[in-house]
Design a protein around this motif. Structure first.
Motif, mmCIF file in Angstrom:
data_model
loop_
_atom_site.group_PDB
_atom_site.id
_atom_site.type_symbol
_atom_site.label_atom_id
_atom_site.label_comp_id
_atom_site.label_asym_id
_atom_site.label_seq_id
_atom_site.Cartn_x
_atom_site.Cartn_y
_atom_site.Cartn_z
ATOM 1 N N ILE A 150 0.851 -1.187 0.000
ATOM 2 C CA ILE A 150 0.000 0.000 0.000
ATOM 3 C C ILE A 150 0.888 1.238 0.000
ATOM 4 O O ILE A 150 1.742 1.399 0.864
ATOM 5 C CB ILE A 150 -0.934 0.010 1.229
ATOM 6 C CG1 ILE A 150 -1.883 -1.191 1.165
ATOM 7 C CG2 ILE A 150 -1.712 1.314 1.317
ATOM 8 C CD1 ILE A 150 -2.681 -1.406 2.443
ATOM 9 N N GLN A 151 0.679 2.114 -0.982
ATOM 10 C CA GLN A 151 1.498 3.306 -1.129
ATOM 11 C C GLN A 151 0.679 4.545 -0.778
ATOM 12 O O GLN A 151 -0.411 4.739 -1.302
ATOM 13 C CB GLN A 151 2.006 3.431 -2.571
ATOM 14 C CG GLN A 151 2.851 2.254 -3.052
ATOM 15 C CD GLN A 151 4.216 2.215 -2.405
ATOM 16 O OE1 GLN A 151 4.780 3.253 -2.075
ATOM 17 N NE2 GLN A 151 4.757 1.015 -2.232
ATOM 18 N N LEU A 152 1.202 5.369 0.110
ATOM 19 C CA LEU A 152 0.599 6.659 0.425
ATOM 20 C C LEU A 152 1.497 7.742 -0.155
ATOM 21 O O LEU A 152 2.718 7.689 -0.008
ATOM 22 C CB LEU A 152 0.446 6.846 1.931
ATOM 23 C CG LEU A 152 -0.350 5.776 2.687
ATOM 24 C CD1 LEU A 152 -0.457 6.151 4.162
ATOM 25 C CD2 LEU A 152 -1.739 5.576 2.096
ATOM 26 N N ALA A 153 0.881 8.730 -0.779
ATOM 27 C CA ALA A 153 1.654 9.761 -1.464
ATOM 28 C C ALA A 153 2.155 10.825 -0.485
ATOM 29 O O ALA A 153 1.556 11.065 0.559
ATOM 30 C CB ALA A 153 0.800 10.412 -2.552
ATOM 31 N N GLY A 154 3.255 11.478 -0.875
ATOM 32 C CA GLY A 154 3.735 12.652 -0.179
ATOM 33 C C GLY A 154 4.237 12.387 1.225
ATOM 34 O O GLY A 154 4.756 11.306 1.533
ATOM 35 N N PRO A 155 4.072 13.370 2.112
ATOM 36 C CA PRO A 155 4.553 13.228 3.489
ATOM 37 C C PRO A 155 3.977 12.013 4.208
ATOM 38 O O PRO A 155 4.659 11.428 5.056
ATOM 39 C CB PRO A 155 4.095 14.535 4.151
ATOM 40 C CG PRO A 155 4.027 15.522 3.034
ATOM 41 C CD PRO A 155 3.556 14.734 1.847
ATOM 42 N N ALA A 156 2.753 11.626 3.888
ATOM 43 C CA ALA A 156 2.152 10.451 4.532
ATOM 44 C C ALA A 156 2.951 9.198 4.231
ATOM 45 O O ALA A 156 3.201 8.371 5.118
ATOM 46 C CB ALA A 156 0.700 10.284 4.083
ATOM 47 N N GLY A 157 3.356 9.028 2.979
ATOM 48 C CA GLY A 157 4.150 7.870 2.605
ATOM 49 C C GLY A 157 5.525 7.896 3.249
ATOM 50 O O GLY A 157 6.048 6.854 3.674
ATOM 51 N N GLU A 158 6.117 9.072 3.330
ATOM 52 C CA GLU A 158 7.415 9.210 3.986
ATOM 53 C C GLU A 158 7.299 8.875 5.467
ATOM 54 O O GLU A 158 8.203 8.255 6.049
ATOM 55 C CB GLU A 158 7.934 10.633 3.790
ATOM 56 C CG GLU A 158 8.234 10.970 2.329
ATOM 57 C CD GLU A 158 8.476 12.447 2.113
ATOM 58 O OE1 GLU A 158 8.489 13.199 3.118
ATOM 59 O OE2 GLU A 158 8.650 12.850 0.943
ATOM 60 N N TYR A 159 6.187 9.275 6.060
ATOM 61 C CA TYR A 159 5.961 8.965 7.476
ATOM 62 C C TYR A 159 5.845 7.462 7.692
ATOM 63 O O TYR A 159 6.421 6.913 8.635
ATOM 64 C CB TYR A 159 4.699 9.668 7.970
ATOM 65 C CG TYR A 159 4.231 9.190 9.324
ATOM 66 C CD1 TYR A 159 4.950 9.490 10.480
ATOM 67 C CD2 TYR A 159 3.083 8.400 9.443
ATOM 68 C CE1 TYR A 159 4.529 9.036 11.726
ATOM 69 C CE2 TYR A 159 2.662 7.944 10.681
ATOM 70 C CZ TYR A 159 3.383 8.256 11.820
ATOM 71 O OH TYR A 159 2.978 7.795 13.051
#
Length: 240
Positions: A179-188
């Motif tokens: 599961i991939q979350l974009a942007g800062p959420a994915g980095e978190y």
């Protein structure tokens, strides 16, 4: 304080993972008591009643005060009585962190039902259901909001808190199901997964004994298993 934390399999038990990761991350001394899940649920319940009034995990025992706390959110609030670092010191950040932890405690039913935790597997998710996609979108929204408001690197600011521990199983699920979350959420999510306390749990879970057919089936749900990290770790150890 002398704490004992009763947990179930690190491969599967997301509820156990939350207080365990928090205790490790904040360097709070505790003794771990691992109780492997069993195929027969009635036998398991009977065994768990020996230490937990609900026959569930996690269950924290404060040996000094002879107290038994048998819910993950209640456990972190109990710990916070003596360890203020459990929650952020800033009032607004603390309120956000508590809201985030409570939302995880009571919500996200689709990701729980469709993406059960299994730290050792990598599974092809396929097209998410509408309910699962809503949960994924909400996770991204929540993580982005926390990072934006409080500056990161953690969900409510500079310090790791109970809210981050509550989402550690989500980070594991994201890795299991791609599961991939974009942007800062994915980095978190990546940052949370790589936290030393989270990695310690995952590494233990990958090599843990006590693999259960019912838990494996609940996680796989007929989907394609891309990799079993447990098998790979054995091959690496053997030099193959």
């Amino acid at each position: 304080m002398i704490y004992t934390l009763h947990i179930a399999n690190k491969r599967y038990s997301s509820w156990s993972m939350r207080p365990w990761v928090l205790l490790k991350a904040l360097n709070i001394p505790f003794e771990e008591k691992l109780h492997l899940l069993q195929e027969d649920l009635s036998t398991q319940r009977a065994a768990y009643l020996s230490f937990s009034p609900t026959s569930k995990v996690p269950c924290l025992v404060d040996n000094d005060n002879q107290a038994i706390i048998h819910d993950s959110l209640a456990i972190v609030e109990y710990l916070a009585e003596d360890v203020p670092a459990v929650w952020p010191s800033d009032k607004l950040a603390r309120a956000f962190a508590r809201c985030a932890a409570a939302e995880m405690h009571s919500g996200f039913s689709a990701i729980r039902n469709e993406c059960s935790m299994n730290v050792a597997l990598r599974i092809e998710l396929g097209t998410p259901s509408e309910a699962l996609q809503r949960d994924i979108d909400r996770l991204a929204e929540l993580f982005n909001e926390g990072i934006s408001k409080f500056g990161g690197p953690w969900i409510a600011g500079k310090e790791f808190s109970a809210a981050d521990a509550f989402y550690a199983p989500i980070a594991s699920r994201c890795k299991t199901f791609g599961i991939q979350l974009a942007g800062p959420a994915g980095e978190y999510v990546d940052r949370l997964y790589e936290h030393p306390a989270v990695q310690a749990w995952v590494e233990d879970g990958i090599v843990e004994a006590g693999i259960l057919a019912r838990c494996e089936a609940d996680c796989i749900q007929g989907r394609k298993v891309l990799k079993n990290l447990g098998e790979q770790q054995i091959l690496d150890f053997m030099g193959l």
